[in-house]
Motif scaffolding. Structure first.
Motif, PDB file in Angstrom:
ATOM      1  N   THR A 122      58.579  57.335  97.227  1.00 21.13           N
ATOM      2  CA  THR A 122      58.252  58.746  97.429  1.00 21.13           C
ATOM      3  C   THR A 122      57.517  58.890  98.754  1.00 21.13           C
ATOM      4  N   THR A 124      54.010  60.572  99.388  1.00 17.21           N
ATOM      5  CA  THR A 124      52.937  61.092  98.547  1.00 17.21           C
ATOM      6  C   THR A 124      51.667  61.291  99.367  1.00 17.21           C
ATOM      7  N   ARG A 186      47.108  53.037  96.954  1.00 17.38           N
ATOM      8  CA  ARG A 186      46.965  54.295  96.225  1.00 17.38           C
ATOM      9  C   ARG A 186      45.528  54.817  96.308  1.00 17.38           C
ATOM     10  N   ALA A 196      48.994  59.706 104.139  1.00 17.12           N
ATOM     11  CA  ALA A 196      50.061  59.751 103.137  1.00 17.12           C
ATOM     12  C   ALA A 196      50.483  58.329 102.811  1.00 17.12           C
ATOM     13  N   LEU A 201      57.622  56.224  92.644  1.00 17.74           N
ATOM     14  CA  LEU A 201      57.293  57.295  91.704  1.00 17.74           C
ATOM     15  C   LEU A 201      56.510  56.740  90.518  1.00 17.74           C
ATOM     16  N   THR A 204      52.904  56.525  91.020  1.00 25.21           N
ATOM     17  CA  THR A 204      52.159  57.783  91.078  1.00 25.21           C
ATOM     18  C   THR A 204      51.977  58.393  89.695  1.00 25.21           C
ATOM     19  N   LEU A 211      47.251  63.078  93.020  1.00 24.45           N
ATOM     20  CA  LEU A 211      48.259  62.857  94.046  1.00 24.45           C
ATOM     21  C   LEU A 211      49.271  63.986  94.046  1.00 24.45           C
ATOM     22  N   ARG A 212      49.791  64.299  95.245  1.00 22.62           N
ATOM     23  CA  ARG A 212      50.854  65.281  95.350  1.00 22.62           C
ATOM     24  C   ARG A 212      52.083  64.568  95.913  1.00 22.62           C
ATOM     25  N   VAL A 213      53.153  64.534  95.121  1.00 23.99           N
ATOM     26  CA  VAL A 213      54.382  63.876  95.565  1.00 23.99           C
ATOM     27  C   VAL A 213      55.204  64.903  96.339  1.00 23.99           C
ATOM     28  N   ARG A 225      60.117  63.524  87.028  1.00 21.96           N
ATOM     29  CA  ARG A 225      59.469  64.575  87.816  1.00 21.96           C
ATOM     30  C   ARG A 225      60.532  65.502  88.417  1.00 21.96           C
ATOM     31  N   VAL A 228      60.000  67.529  91.757  1.00 18.77           N
ATOM     32  CA  VAL A 228      59.866  66.953  93.099  1.00 18.77           C
ATOM     33  C   VAL A 228      61.240  66.925  93.797  1.00 18.77           C
TER      34      VAL A 228
END
Lengths: 313, 498
Positions: A122, A124, A186, A196, A201, A204, A211-213, A225, A228
């Motif tokens: 991803t 993220t 992370r 970032a 995935l 996360t 966290l924002r993916v 998800r 996303v």
């Protein structure tokens, strides 16, 4: 008359051999410590494989951690191809490390039985990050090349390749920061110490509030998800993931290969197995035999190309 | 923040988990009572055997051993003037004179009660400080962690009591060992001699077992029964509840606890440092300092309360930041990692029952110390000193070999451990201190990795290391640790001249 008879005799012997396999415990070599993601997958598969092989078969997981999995991969490649030594196989890591150092095996050293897990990478950021979309992040990286830092779990792995491919596809330049392992990367992303990251995935999934993916580096959205978007949808054709499967040494005879592939397919079809894998947060992408070998060859090519263009050591 | 603490309590009382603490405390006292065998050694020899156990059973054993061994060291310190563990050196000052006066029993009772109080205080400190600290650990990025490691390395100066040059050489050896393996950024091989087994660097447990266990075992086998004839009838043994009212050392206990907790939190210094400081402070403020060293029970109390007070608090930086400040904390951290428990803020969120359960186990370990060590068994533990040493040594060697082999299942590690054991034995003979080696290995690795990450984040600009308050505070502390002792000495010199 002699040849058909011999053929018949051979066929009978082969059937007898198949019927007998496995006559002793089958070992699954895991190149990582007990308790990690690959180890948990191996133990889950082993448990169901025992049932599929039947006749009180025993499948034992053996951890041989070290050198980023290399010790375990080497052990499998050098074992006798008799079906009693199998191993977990992590892509692209297992083949990437044949590029940056002298390894005793390569893509042709294995019989590819079946891939079970595919965890897509991803892009993220921290939940507190000012970047709301992938484009905002890429614009910032273009405005000041190198100012945007990307945290990786290591160099020469899927995180690193994902970052490289993202740079190529977008024309942006990031500063890559390889941490020691995914959890350190992370934590640094969550603390805002890097802008970032490219973790998978699955890595996360336990941190939806932190966290924002921004994007998924896969062909399709993930059922885990669905909110996303894929990078492809956003205009960057990048796919990278971490794959985990089961291999045997090269030269395993066809009968045993077929028997193992059939048994692993049956494992995959077992709803209990599917439920257990889902519970562990392991996205299944079952690829058996030739399909798995083709993925390995493709990943080998990607690793070779990145190594040739931007060697990481 | 603290509700998880109480939520974790029921698990601690599951009988297997509780039994682990009880067994740990007894085993710890036994090991601590053996001269030369330290808590670090006991835990590092035993940790590979706990890999297959449930987390709380494994951690309970370790918590118990740590608490037990810190008291156990007092037994030979009092009876024979041989400190059972390095942390018990200060206990000999007044403990042995007491035994000569026929008050050995009372000295051991003071020791066990003080140890227990120190351990309880330390467990409370861990419970109260770790959860809020875990909330701010996200502030610690590569540059901050780098400074924590530098601060820890600087505070090794504390440990260099005898000969600073030898201490520094020891520390450098440790830092060198941290360099072995693939480098943390690019993965280039360093000093691996092509051995795949060395690519991941030197496992701390292998180094610890070699350095801390082999030399004392060799000593054990070399010196059969020298001074082991303890006459336990000499121990004046009245029941502990009758002895309790005679112990009125609240000020010493409080000061020793606070000192021990503080020194435990600091990466670098450890139990022996805490015991010395507590002893000196208690003596300085005593109304009759001239009696110290001639059998003053308060001296035993001061030393023993402090060397137990650093046990749980040493885990505060280990659990929150993943930076172990002492060798024991490093081994315990290894034990946590084996069970998939990654230190840091996630640990408190994802595994509250285990991490808070571990804290309770420290508390109960300390409380059990009085029951197990004090009331029923001090006499029996004193008899331990009569165990045949060749038997003991052989058992330990077997445990070492099996334990180290079982970490990765390879003989290479066993040879590596024996090699470190040989180095450790030579260093021991030449009076090079061993703790700086361990801290050099742990903190050197942290310092290098995080310095390089920070510089990468800063795109090569070293100013990235001084960019925020947390870093600057850590820099100031480091400077204070390095310059402080010199300034203090100069100040005292000047005052003496005046």
């Amino acid at each position: 008359m002699k040849t058909p008879l011999t053929a018949l005799a051979l066929a009978l012997m082969a059937t007898a051999a198949v019927a007998e396999y496995p006559e002793k415990p089958v070992e699954v070599v895991v190149g990582y410590s007990a308790g990690g993601g690959t180890d948990v997958m191996a133990r889950t598969v082993a448990q169901f494989l025992e049932r599929e092989l039947g006749d009180g078969a025993s499948v034992v997981v053996k951890n041989m951690p070290g050198a980023g999995g290399q010790i375990g991969f080497t052990e499998v490649s050098e074992a006798a191809p008799d079906g009693y030594t199998l191993g977990t196989f992590n892509l692209p890591a297992a083949l990437a490390l044949t590029k940056d150092r002298a390894a005793d095996y390569d893509v042709d050293s294995f019989t590819y039985l079946a891939n079970f897990v595919e965890d897509p990478n991803t892009i993220t950021v921290a939940a507190t990050s000012p970047f709301q979309t992938l484009d905002e992040l890429i614009d910032a990286a273009k405005a000041d090349p190198g100012a945007i830092t990307l945290g990786l779990s290591s160099l020469g792995g899927n995180d690193h390749f994902a970052a490289n491919m993202m740079q190529d596809a977008s024309g942006a330049e990031f500063t890559l920061v390889p941490f020691k392992g995914a959890s350190n990367a992370r934590t640094a992303i969550m603390g805002g110490h890097v802008a970032a990251g490219t973790m998978t995935l699955g890595q996360t999934s336990n941190f939806p509030d932190d966290l924002r993916v921004l994007a998924l580096l896969a062909n399709e959205r993930s059922p885990f998800r669905p909110d996303v978007p894929t990078a492809k949808e956003l205009g960057y054709d990048v796919q990278m993931s971490s794959l985990r499967g089961i291999v045997a040494p090269a030269g395993l005879d066809d009968a045993t290969t077929d028997q193992l592939r059939a048994a692993l397919s049956a494992v995959n079809e077992n709803p209990d197995f599917q439920a257990m894998m889902a519970e562990q947060g392991n996205p299944i992408a079952f690829k058996v035999g030739g399909d798995f070998a083709a993925i390995a060859a493709e990943q080998d090519g990607i690793a070779a190309q990145i190594w040739a263009e931007t060697p990481w050591k | 923040m603290y509700s998880d603490l109480f939520h974790a309590l029921p698990d601690v009382f599951a009988w297997t988990n509780f039994a682990a603490v009880v067994i740990g405390v007894i085993a710890g006292i036994v090991v601590g009572a053996m001269p030369g065998l330290s808590a670090t050694m006991a835990i590092s020899v035993l940790v590979p055997f706990t890999f297959g156990l449930e987390p709380l059973v494994a951690l309970g054993l370790m918590a118990g051993i740590y608490n037990g061994a810190m008291y156990g060291g007092a037994i030979p310190a009092v009876l024979l003037r041989i400190p059972g563990t390095p942390a018990a050196v200060a206990t000999t000052f007044d403990g042995y004179p007491m035994a000569q006066k026929g008050e050995g029993g009372f000295a051991l009772q003071v020791a066990v009660v003080s140890s227990s109080i120190g351990g309880i205080a330390s467990a409370f400190a861990l419970m109260l400080l770790a959860p809020p600290l875990s909330k701010v650990t996200l502030l610690f990025g590569p540059s901050e962690v780098f400074w924590v490691a530098v601060f820890g390395l600087a505070s090794i100066i504390f440990l260099l009591g005898g000969n600073p040059v030898k201490g520094l050489i020891s520390a450098c050896f440790g830092v060198f060992v941290s360099v072995i393996g693939s480098d943390p950024i690019y993965g280039n091989d360093r000093f691996t001699f092509g051995q795949l087994e060395m690519l991941d660097g030197i496992n701390i447990v292998i180094l610890l077992v070699g350095l801390y266990a082999l030399p004392p075992v060799i000593d054990l086998l070399e010196t059969p029964l020298k001074t082991d004839g303890v006459n336990s009838s000499k121990l004046g043994t009245e029941p502990i509840w009758k002895a309790l009212p005679r112990m009125n050392y609240w000020k010493t206990w409080l000061r020793g606890s606070l000192l021990g907790i503080w020194i435990g939190i600091l990466p670098g210094a450890g139990g022996s440092m805490a015991a010395f400081m507590s002893y000196n402070e208690a003596r300085r403020t005593s109304k009759h300092p001239e009696k110290w060293g001639e059998g003053e029970p308060e001296g035993v109390a001061a030393a023993e309360v402090a060397n137990n007070a650093d046990t749980a608090s040493a885990l505060i930086p280990a659990l929150t930041l993943g930076i172990p400040g002492t060798a024991v904390a490093a081994v315990m951290l290894g034990g946590l990692l084996v069970h998939g428990l990654q230190p840091g803020p996630m640990l408190f969120r994802d595994n509250p029952d285990i991490v808070f359960g571990f804290m309770w186990q420290f508390l109960f370990g300390a409380i059990l110390l009085v029951l197990l060590g004090g009331s029923l068994a001090t006499n029996s533990f004193a008899r331990l000193l009569n165990l045949p040493r060749p038997l003991l040594g052989s058992v330990i060697i077997v445990l070492m070999l099996i334990g180290v082999y079982s970490i990765h299942g390879r003989m290479f590690d066993v040879y590596l451990m024996l090699g470190f054991g040989a180095i450790g034995w030579v260093m021991d003979r030449l009076k090079f201190p061993l703790p700086p080696v361990v801290l050099g290995l742990i903190l050197g690795g942290f310092a290098e990795e995080n310095l390089r990450l920070a510089l990468r984040i800063g795109r090569g600009d070293p100013m990235v290391l001084f960019q925020n308050t947390t870093s600057l505070i850590l820099v100031a502390l480091t400077v204070a640790v390095v310059v402080g002792p010199t300034l203090k000495k100069r100040f005292i010199d000047r005052r003496e001249k005046a």
